[in-house]
Enzyme design. Sequence first.
Site, PDB file in Angstrom:
ATOM      1  CG  HIS A 176      -2.028   0.975   1.168  1.00  0.00           C
ATOM      2  ND1 HIS A 176      -3.270   0.717   1.712  1.00  0.00           N
ATOM      3  CD2 HIS A 176      -2.105   2.218   0.647  1.00  0.00           C
ATOM      4  CE1 HIS A 176      -4.048   1.763   1.517  1.00  0.00           C
ATOM      5  NE2 HIS A 176      -3.373   2.686   0.886  1.00  0.00           N
ATOM      6  CG  ASN A 211      -4.822   7.611  -4.841  1.00  0.00           C
ATOM      7  OD1 ASN A 211      -3.764   7.012  -4.993  1.00  0.00           O
ATOM      8  ND2 ASN A 211      -5.107   8.283  -3.745  1.00  0.00           N
ATOM      9  CG  HIS A 223     -10.460   3.584   1.612  1.00  0.00           C
ATOM     10  ND1 HIS A 223      -9.349   4.352   1.851  1.00  0.00           N
ATOM     11  CD2 HIS A 223     -11.487   4.234   2.218  1.00  0.00           C
ATOM     12  CE1 HIS A 223      -9.684   5.416   2.571  1.00  0.00           C
ATOM     13  NE2 HIS A 223     -10.982   5.368   2.799  1.00  0.00           N
ATOM     14  CG  ASP A 240      -2.434   4.754   3.495  1.00  0.00           C
ATOM     15  OD1 ASP A 240      -2.295   5.095   2.306  1.00  0.00           O
ATOM     16  OD2 ASP A 240      -3.432   5.061   4.182  1.00  0.00           O
ATOM     17  CG  HIS A 250      -0.510  15.006   1.192  1.00  0.00           C
ATOM     18  ND1 HIS A 250      -1.330  15.079   0.090  1.00  0.00           N
ATOM     19  CD2 HIS A 250      -0.981  13.979   1.942  1.00  0.00           C
ATOM     20  CE1 HIS A 250      -2.250  14.142   0.173  1.00  0.00           C
ATOM     21  NE2 HIS A 250      -2.064  13.457   1.277  1.00  0.00           N
TER      22      HIS A 250
END
Lengths: 318, 446
Positions: free
Chosen positions: B65, B99, B186, B312, B316
Amino acid sequence: MKHLLSTRDLARDDAIRILDIAEDMSEVSTREVKKLPALRGKTVVNLFFEDSTRTRISFEAAAKRLSADVINFSAKGSSVSKGESLKDTAQTLAAMGADGVVIRHPASGAPQVLAQSDWIDAGVVNAGDGTHEHPTQALLDAFTMRRRIHGTASRGKALDGVSVVIVGDILHSRVARSNLWLLRTLGAEVTFVAPATLVPVGADTWPATVSFDLDATLAAVRPDVLMMLRIQSERMNAAYFPNAREYSRQWGLDDERLALLGPDSIVMHPGPMNRGLEISAGAADSAQSTVLEQVANGVSIRMAVLYLLLSGEREAHA
Amino acid sequence: MSDRYLLKGATLPDGRPADILIEGDRILSTATTTTGASASAKAGTGTTVIDADGLVALPGLVDLHTHLREPGFEQSETVLTGTRAAAAGGFTAVFAMANTLPVSDTAGVVEQVQALGRAAGYATVRPIGAVTVGLQGERLSEIGAMAQSLAGVRVFSDDGKCVHDSLLMRRALEYVKTFDGVIAQHAQDPRLTENAQMNEGALSSELGLKGWPAVAEESIIARDVLLAEHVGARLHICHLSTAGSVDVVRWAKARGIQVTAEATPHHLLLTEELIRSYDARYKVNPPLRRDEDVQALREGVADGTIDIIATDHAPHPRESKECEWDAAAFGMVGLESALPVVQTALVDTGLLDWADVARVLSNTPAAIGRLHDHSHSFEDGSPANLTLVDPAASSVFALDRLHGKSRNTPFEGVTLSGSVRWTFHKGFPTLRDGVLAEPGEVPSRV
């Protein structure tokens, strides 16, 4: 005191001190010349990311009575995606030499983020953040209660043993939260009354009694203070309760419920009121109502807070 | 630099001391020093000898992930920078979430992501395909085309969003059986979490942040395990975060349902109390939960209810975290901190031994993702994907440990055990005694 971000972190002595200074400020407001030179040369910015004319003009009046220069900065739409960031706005104000920032923001915690940042070195006053806190509202409410109960002998007093019932949208109310923490600090007993959908998850761990039944609460508690909170129409659309009539019938302060209160009980509302929804016209205009006193006291409280944050004492307490 | 390495005196996951001889992309031999048939005897000249005394050897870590952000969000991360972070964290394979922009929902995009991974060379990149077109949750994406593409996609996920339509989820579970695929869900009921900001409970109420209730995760997991049972399909649950989710998965496994589950390092160490600071570094989805949840997740990993740990990793840019809480992005970087957090939360507490760590961070994620010929148990001839960890190290985690493009770690200033010293990807040392190889020297795997 460097910032005022919440009532939860306010010590009892500090809270009483603010209320006592507000008494002094209140005297100024009754003079012919309603002005003190305390903050002459200081600049206070009202940084409002959310519309609230009432709160803004209250802070504006408070700052001006202390002779501060006031800049009103209305900045709706705050996030990075919508335009200028909080960081850029804060740095802009710092560059302009703001000494104090009064911030109203739809995001909970925004005043704390501002105060913790190195973007600006001004004193920060939380004028309402999201559904978190609205500390000057709680202070002015406590000030109003203390005056009604103790009159001219208010100075130095707390609210020990005073029973306060707060009715309405507890879930979304920063006023309810700030009042709870401050009232408990000052020794009052707090009961929240609301439909179960408007009681926050985990409120059973809060130092308040929670009830769903207004009539039973009024009968059992015989409150000294009954505070009605504003109900916003969008709550109905989000299925928190079926419609205005049902809410009003179950949780509104109508004339019958008003008659059940003792003659010395007071009725409070932070405003703006929805007459006929959470409070009847009769209750709003009754002798027990403190709605207009709350507005007047708001200026005194905000003068006291700005004075404590921005006058010469600031360095000593930083 | 030679392509023969002798890792002298390493400790295998099962605790045996061993000399590990690597030649080319294979582990030539692993001779436990007690058996006497020392690998060092076969080493010969031209072999780089690494003193691995005191270091634990693990099969190369496999992250099921990872958000590599490329294509589309290169200001946050690229395949190159993300796989450099992976190598620094001991990972030799990452599964890249779908994504991206364009979304990885066609053979073209997944092949591009895989090609970028091969060109970078730091780790094996296995693209994850979107379950639905554009992650919109409306119709199935070209799952077959992605499965049969050069990328050979086997894991499909709309991660970031939940496949919440029950019928679509059923069809997806059924359809991927055709390709031996798995749906990685998810689990987040969108209606129960509109504008949700943090775990719903007494603290969210106090802080005035909109709640993300545990039931929004648990109810989707309960529905999906029953769907997986009904259609006889494989289901993988991403980032379990609540005690109730552990209970649901435990129940499902007892019924024989083909479900696997993952937990992230941050959910195994951090709690919602950190959010009192309104510091957006702690904003993540699913949110940090209560201490009870952290303990339940740890027990779930220890008893095998939770099969794997996955990062995960969600980079950012600074401006997405330097702002008020509501406006901040969800997500934390995690590749470099993963192993130290796992050691701190699970090994040092006695819940896992190093063989378990090899299982939850390498063997099992590779198996779930159908990543063949990558992870191993140090048999002779195994692919030379491995990492050497110094378990005796302990340090305050600092930003200079990060090698990706973004800095949004929640572990800055936290004291963590363990330090990844060496990483070998297909026989090449991408990390050498804590120093990352430069891009020019890492061989492309085209």
